[in-house]
Enzyme design. Structure first.
Site, PDB file in Angstrom:
ATOM      1  N   HIS A  18       0.840  -1.208   0.000  1.00  0.00           N
ATOM      2  CA  HIS A  18       0.000   0.000   0.000  1.00  0.00           C
ATOM      3  C   HIS A  18       0.874   1.257   0.000  1.00  0.00           C
ATOM      4  CE1 HIS A  18      -3.211  -2.582   2.146  1.00  0.00           C
ATOM      5  NE2 HIS A  18      -3.721  -2.282   0.975  1.00  0.00           N
ATOM      6  N   SER A 129      -3.222  -7.825   2.810  1.00  0.00           N
ATOM      7  CA  SER A 129      -3.480  -7.662   4.246  1.00  0.00           C
ATOM      8  C   SER A 129      -3.987  -8.977   4.837  1.00  0.00           C
ATOM      9  CB  SER A 129      -4.522  -6.566   4.474  1.00  0.00           C
ATOM     10  OG  SER A 129      -4.055  -5.349   3.973  1.00  0.00           O
TER      11      SER A 129
END
Ligand code: PNS
Length: 160
Positions: A18, A129
């Site tokens: 990210h 994630s």
């Protein structure tokens, strides 16, 4: 000419992938909104407040990045912030179908907003994630996959 972009996601938690996309975005867009989805139905590991605090801390060196939380439609948040570009990261072909559907749906909802796909550094193409949460919960190290702050918060969580 619209020069801002919005990078939406769950960020539960934020990964180095990210952050890589965020840094790449900022080389292109002078202003970036990082929008964290507040969706309790997804039962996040980290509370919304924790996710906001982590991203704010990680991005504090850049005053032209705004971190915010949202619920409801992404296109509404984009409109409210006068943003016409949605950024999504693409790691592999397998991401494409879902991302394509979202891009088309968002275009249906608001035709003046474009979705742009960006590719992270190849070191991060295998990161997600959910996999990070899974391997961490099973005792593996996540060093190099998440920022040290996130690793620290994961350690704190497992002590709770
Ligand atoms: O990191 P994620 O979980 O893949 O992000 C998904 C996200 C937040 C981009 C997506 O769920 C979203 O935009 N949700 C807001 C609701 C919405 O606008 N839905 C219509 C878009 S298809």
């Amino acid at each position: 000419m619209h020069t801002a972009a919005i990078y939406p996601g769950s960020f539960d938690p934020a990964t180095n992938g990210h952050l890589d996309i965020i840094r790449r975005c900022r080389r292109i867009f002078p202003r970036l909104v990082v929008a964290i989805l507040d969706n309790p139905r997804k039962q996040p590991l980290f509370s919304l407040q924790e996710r906001i605090e982590m991203l704010e801390a990680l991005l504090q060196d850049d005053p032209l990045i705004e971190v915010l939380a949202f619920d409801g439609l992404l296109v509404n948040v984009a409109r409210e912030h006068d943003v016409r570009v949605i950024i999504r990261g693409l790691r592999a072909i397998s991401d494409f179908e879902y991302e394509f559907q979202m891009a088309m749906m968002n275009r249906y909802l608001e035709g003046s907003i474009e979705t742009l796909f960006m590719v992270p550094d190849q070191a991060y193409t295998y990161l997600s994630s959910s996999l990070i949460k899974e391997i961490y919960s099973l005792g593996a190290s996540v060093q190099g996959m998440v920022p040290e702050l996130v690793a620290e918060r994961l350690r704190e969580l497992s002590k709770r």
